[in-house]
Scaffold this motif. Structure first.
Motif, mmCIF file in Angstrom:
data_model
loop_
_atom_site.group_PDB
_atom_site.id
_atom_site.type_symbol
_atom_site.label_atom_id
_atom_site.label_comp_id
_atom_site.label_asym_id
_atom_site.label_seq_id
_atom_site.Cartn_x
_atom_site.Cartn_y
_atom_site.Cartn_z
ATOM 1 N N GLY A 199 0.824 -1.200 0.000
ATOM 2 C CA GLY A 199 0.000 0.000 0.000
ATOM 3 C C GLY A 199 0.855 1.245 0.000
ATOM 4 N N ASP A 200 1.641 1.390 -1.046
ATOM 5 C CA ASP A 200 2.555 2.519 -1.188
ATOM 6 C C ASP A 200 3.024 2.545 -2.633
ATOM 7 O OD1 ASP A 200 4.612 4.343 0.641
ATOM 8 O OD2 ASP A 200 5.401 3.701 -1.283
ATOM 9 N N SER A 201 2.919 3.716 -3.254
ATOM 10 C CA SER A 201 3.157 3.765 -4.701
ATOM 11 C C SER A 201 4.590 3.406 -5.102
ATOM 12 C CB SER A 201 2.780 5.133 -5.246
ATOM 13 O OG SER A 201 3.414 6.134 -4.502
ATOM 14 N N HIS A 202 5.554 3.600 -4.204
ATOM 15 C CA HIS A 202 6.942 3.322 -4.592
ATOM 16 C C HIS A 202 7.327 1.854 -4.499
ATOM 17 C CE1 HIS A 202 6.867 7.662 -4.199
ATOM 18 N NE2 HIS A 202 7.617 7.583 -5.267
ATOM 19 N N THR A 203 6.317 1.004 -4.410
ATOM 20 C CA THR A 203 6.541 -0.443 -4.491
ATOM 21 C C THR A 203 7.225 -0.788 -5.814
ATOM 22 O OG1 THR A 203 4.522 -0.657 -3.226
ATOM 23 C CG2 THR A 203 5.358 -2.660 -4.231
ATOM 24 N N SER A 205 15.028 8.657 2.093
ATOM 25 C CA SER A 205 13.867 8.124 1.370
ATOM 26 C C SER A 205 14.201 6.839 0.625
ATOM 27 C CB SER A 205 13.281 9.132 0.377
ATOM 28 O OG SER A 205 13.880 8.986 -0.890
ATOM 29 N N CYS A 206 13.142 6.143 0.224
ATOM 30 C CA CYS A 206 13.328 4.866 -0.474
ATOM 31 C C CYS A 206 14.005 5.040 -1.829
ATOM 32 C CB CYS A 206 11.984 4.158 -0.633
ATOM 33 S SG CYS A 206 10.743 5.140 -1.474
ATOM 34 N N THR A 207 14.163 6.295 -2.276
ATOM 35 C CA THR A 207 14.854 6.524 -3.545
ATOM 36 C C THR A 207 16.377 6.474 -3.357
ATOM 37 O OG1 THR A 207 13.061 8.057 -4.011
ATOM 38 C CG2 THR A 207 14.869 8.018 -5.577
ATOM 39 N N GLY A 210 13.789 5.721 8.655
ATOM 40 C CA GLY A 210 12.366 5.982 8.463
ATOM 41 C C GLY A 210 12.160 6.831 7.219
ATOM 42 N N CYS A 211 10.900 7.106 6.903
ATOM 43 C CA CYS A 211 10.597 7.910 5.713
ATOM 44 C C CYS A 211 10.934 9.380 5.919
ATOM 45 C CB CYS A 211 9.135 7.765 5.347
ATOM 46 S SG CYS A 211 8.700 6.100 4.814
ATOM 47 N N SER A 212 10.778 9.844 7.150
ATOM 48 C CA SER A 212 11.262 11.170 7.547
ATOM 49 C C SER A 212 10.743 12.291 6.645
ATOM 50 C CB SER A 212 12.797 11.114 7.581
ATOM 51 O OG SER A 212 13.367 12.344 7.922
ATOM 52 N N ALA A 213 11.618 13.199 6.262
ATOM 53 C CA ALA A 213 11.219 14.390 5.512
ATOM 54 C C ALA A 213 10.772 14.094 4.088
ATOM 55 C CB ALA A 213 12.354 15.407 5.498
ATOM 56 N N CYS A 214 10.767 12.834 3.683
ATOM 57 C CA CYS A 214 10.221 12.521 2.352
ATOM 58 C C CYS A 214 8.756 12.902 2.300
ATOM 59 C CB CYS A 214 10.393 11.049 2.015
ATOM 60 S SG CYS A 214 9.555 10.596 0.496
ATOM 61 N N LEU A 215 8.019 12.609 3.363
ATOM 62 C CA LEU A 215 6.603 13.011 3.365
ATOM 63 C C LEU A 215 6.211 13.742 4.643
ATOM 64 C CD1 LEU A 215 3.976 10.136 3.766
ATOM 65 C CD2 LEU A 215 6.175 10.199 4.892
ATOM 66 N N ALA A 216 7.186 13.929 5.548
ATOM 67 C CA ALA A 216 6.972 14.818 6.691
ATOM 68 C C ALA A 216 5.770 14.448 7.539
ATOM 69 C CB ALA A 216 6.868 16.272 6.218
ATOM 70 N N SER A 229 14.744 12.621 -2.231
ATOM 71 C CA SER A 229 13.510 11.839 -2.288
ATOM 72 C C SER A 229 12.894 11.915 -3.682
ATOM 73 C CB SER A 229 12.551 12.329 -1.209
ATOM 74 O OG SER A 229 12.294 13.704 -1.387
ATOM 75 N N ASN A 230 11.616 11.629 -3.792
ATOM 76 C CA ASN A 230 11.028 11.443 -5.114
ATOM 77 C C ASN A 230 9.876 12.380 -5.461
ATOM 78 O OD1 ASN A 230 8.934 10.247 -3.487
ATOM 79 N ND2 ASN A 230 10.246 8.448 -3.375
ATOM 80 N N ARG A 231 9.422 13.173 -4.496
ATOM 81 C CA ARG A 231 8.277 14.033 -4.803
ATOM 82 C C ARG A 231 8.508 15.452 -4.324
ATOM 83 N NH1 ARG A 231 3.846 9.390 -3.791
ATOM 84 N NH2 ARG A 231 3.893 8.679 -5.947
HETATM 85 S S1 SF4 Z 1 10.441 7.123 1.762
HETATM 86 FE FE1 SF4 Z 1 8.865 8.456 0.963
HETATM 87 S S2 SF4 Z 1 8.260 7.601 -0.974
HETATM 88 FE FE2 SF4 Z 1 9.422 6.050 0.128
HETATM 89 S S3 SF4 Z 1 7.906 4.792 1.151
HETATM 90 FE FE3 SF4 Z 1 8.516 6.384 2.579
HETATM 91 S S4 SF4 Z 1 7.084 8.060 2.231
HETATM 92 FE FE4 SF4 Z 1 6.890 6.687 0.500
#
Ligand code: SF4
Lengths: 197, 456
Positions: free
Chosen positions: B127-131, B336-338, B396-402, B418-420
């Motif tokens: 349940g996450d678009s960056h799968t 981030s996951c990127t 953690g995801c941290s400041a990628c989505l705050a 990050s990616n967005r």
């Molecule tokens: S790092 Fe960012 S893009 Fe990656 S899973 Fe976490 S919130 Fe989503």
């Protein structure tokens, strides 16, 4: 569960004339901490709708009392970005049953359909005309007929057909969802697992 | 019949196809996290169902978690509740959880690959678009919504229509200072943020084959940013070498059997795509975004297009036609996951070693997982970061989505790996410039957008 089925939606519409509306705008991440599906409507388009101090931004269309209804009309590439289903929940929770755009992001479209929120894809021209008609006269009625797959613009009588796959259409008309279907074929799934183990 | 990589995997997973409708696709692996799973577990309960195949699910806590003092209870009440609910749901349904404090905890798309859970030929959802990240191993991997999370929990299947197929061929050698993040930012800028909507993309060509696994993950990670359903790369020796001996990779005879299957996973020479794009790797420069969608990218030495969307530029406080180089920045976020894997951290460490961050810069380095963090410390990268004035935080995801407290203040500029770069993504009114770890590192040192090639 037939109370959630969709047949014909006839309503005035709220025009969000912006392209590439991403799900971070529809519902910002900081509102994703709830663990139920309800209540997201209050934060729909939060940062466009409210100032940092919580007062409404009068320039944003959702705060304009002239525009109401259960149909949201939006610019091209609506719902791009994050897969958060909270976006579809927020729109549905805010009282919308239909979203009209000339283009929807894939995941958003699926999420909407899974929540009995009907995404209607129309041509670029039809979308332009729709925006113009609503802005010109906010009482313009739009009629979406799912069985016939048609959309009609009340003021001009302009009509277009829209696509939806037969399976999803049946689901929406009957108010049942993918899980109901998948559960009904669980023995087929188990035999698939056997063959592929 | 000749088949693409996608078709080979897809066909192996179709349980049945509905007349005039979608296919029932069997899912091998399902990753879950605290933000998009609670409503799915609730839905199951409401229907009186158990999780159908709990052993095919792996859970972690990443989106919401603090990146300092992870041993203490989470301060934010709602975040704490969400994480607690994940723990309760997983234990109730027998799902393996790598939660806070676990040595495998981390961003879901970082831990799957590094633990060897992600493997070629699989169907993988989360349940996450960056799968889409997991596609780098030659898997069909894509993000789903919460209703679909519930579906997979209930039946291990999804209803899916087969997407159209696109191949993006990147041929040639990359220039100095150009890394995989630049390749993908370049492609998105070229075809736009919706240029691959409706498609599943295979990345191919010599420039892709030359990349490490981690660099390939960066590319597949951002395929969603051009609208694609997912991205994938055919597995090869690089993939197999990466997987060998990882915690959950097959071993012994099972490894040999899997390996021979994986070696079949490539697009046949005569297979057809609905669309093909060719990219010259040598033309790619270090990239940066100036706007509010990932397609609004230019070379760091370039100028903001004169026809750029005024609404975006207004939000970003930038001028059409102006150079981006020399623009002062306030924050640097490496994570981030990127781009939060060990290679990313090494790249940054190598560049900042012996240098000192600019005084106007706040720099955060957030490793993608506990394992990345551990390895960074073992390699002494944390010391290098400290000497340069950076802070290595916890995963953690941290400041990628705050969603946690790592937010960029309103109006401030952040160079982010990050990616967005959507409005408000890193905090209300925060301004995000997406770039590679190298471009982020040089900005941290100079305090402004700079061309890393001038410093190599
Ligand atoms: S790092 Fe960012 S893009 Fe990656 S899973 Fe976490 S919130 Fe989503």
């Amino acid at each position: 569960m037939s109370n959630r089925s969709i047949h014909i939606v006839q309503s005035t519409a709220v025009p969000v004339d912006i392209e590439n509306v991403d799900t971070d705008q529809i519902i910002p991440a900081r509102f994703l901490k709830a663990t139920s599906r309800e209540g997201f409507g209050d934060n729909l388009f939060r940062d466009w709708r409210y100032n940092a101090d919580g007062t409404p931004k009068t320039t944003f269309v959702l705060n304009d009392p002239a525009f109401k209804g259960s149909i949201l009309v939006a610019g091209k590439n609506f719902g791009c970005g994050s897969s958060r289903e909270h976006a579809a929940w927020a729109i549905k929770d805010a009282g919308f049953d239909v979203v009209i755009s000339s283009f929807f992001a894939d995941i958003f479209k699926n999420n909407a359909l899974n929540n009995f929120l009907l995404p209607v894809t129309v041509s670029e021209d039809f979308l332009k005309e729709t925006f113009a008609a609503i802005k010109n006269d906010p009482s313009t009625l739009i009629t979406v007929n799912l069985a016939e797959q048609t959309i009609i613009l009340g003021s001009t009588g302009k009509k277009e057909t829209f696509d939806i796959n037969d399976y999803k259409k049946t689901c929406l008309l009957n108010g049942y969802d993918d899980i109901d279907f998948l559960l009904s074929i669980r023995n087929e799934i188990e035999s698939f697992e056997h063959q592929h183990a | 019949m000749a088949k693409t990589l996608f078709e080979k995997i897809w066909d192996q997973h179709v349980v049945k196809t509905i007349e005039g409708g979608p296919s029932v696709l069997y899912i091998d692996k399902h990753f879950i996290h605290e933000v998009t799973s609670p409503q799915a577990f609730k839905g199951l309960q409401k229907r009186g169902l158990d999780v159908f195949r709990p052993r095919q699910i792996v859970a972690t806590a990443d989106h919401n978690v603090p990146t300092t003092d992870q041993h203490l209870p989470i301060k934010d009440e709602l975040s704490r509740l969400q994480v607690q609910q994940l723990i309760a749901n997983c234990s109730r349904h027998g799902v393996e959880l790598y939660g806070l404090g676990h040595p495998y905890q981390g961003i879901v798309h970082v831990i799957g690959p590094e633990l060897g859970i992600t493997q070629p030929g699989m169907t993988i959802v989360c349940g996450d678009s960056h799968t889409s990240t997991h596609g780098a191993f030659g898997a069909i991997a894509f993000g789903i919504g919460t209703s679909e999370v519930e579906m997979v929990m209930a039946t291990q299947c999804l209803l899916q229509s087969r997407p159209k197929l696109m191949r993006i061929n990147v041929e040639g050698a990359l220039g100095k200072g150009v890394v995989s993040k630049d390749i993908i930012l370049y492609i998105i800028a070229k075809i736009s943020a919706s240029g691959a909507t409706g498609y599943f993309v295979e990345f191919a060509g010599s420039a892709i084959r030359d990349l490490s696994m981690e660099a390939r993950m960066t590319i597949c990670n951002m395929s969603i940013e051009m609208g694609a359903r997912g991205g994938m790369i055919a597995p090869d020796q690089t993939t197999f070498d990466y997987l060998k001996d990882r915690q959950f990779a097959p071993t012994g005879a099972e490894w040999d059997k899997k390996l021979s299957e994986w070696q079949q996973l490539s697009t046949d020479p005569d297979a057809r795509f609905d669309k093909e794009i060719h990219i010259d790797a040598a033309a790619i420069e270090p990239m940066i975004t100036y706007g509010t969608n990932p397609g609004m990218g230019i070379s760091v030495s370039g100028h903001i297009p004169t026809e750029a969307d005024p609404k975006s530029l207004n939000y970003m406080g930038l001028q059409a036609g102006a150079a981006i180089k020399g623009k002062k920045v306030d924050y640097v976020f490496i994570g981030s996951c990127t781009n939060s894997r060990i290679e990313d951290l090494r790249l940054v460490a190598e560049f900042v070693k012996g240098r000192r961050k600019s005084t106007n810069i706040e720099a955060w380095i957030v490793p993608g997982s506990k394992q990345v963090e551990k390895q960074a410390i073992e390699e002494g990268l944390d010391k290098i970061f400290e000497e340069a004035g950076f802070r290595l935080r916890q995963p953690g995801c941290s400041a990628c989505l705050a969603m946690n407290e790592d937010k960029i203040p309103a109006g401030k500029y952040c160079i982010s790996t990050s990616n967005r770069n959507f409005e408000g993504r890193q905090g209300p009114a925060a301004r995000t410039l997406l770039a590679s770890p190298l471009t982020a590192a040089v900005a941290a040192i100079t305090g402004e957008v700079a061309d890393v090639r001038d410093y190599l």
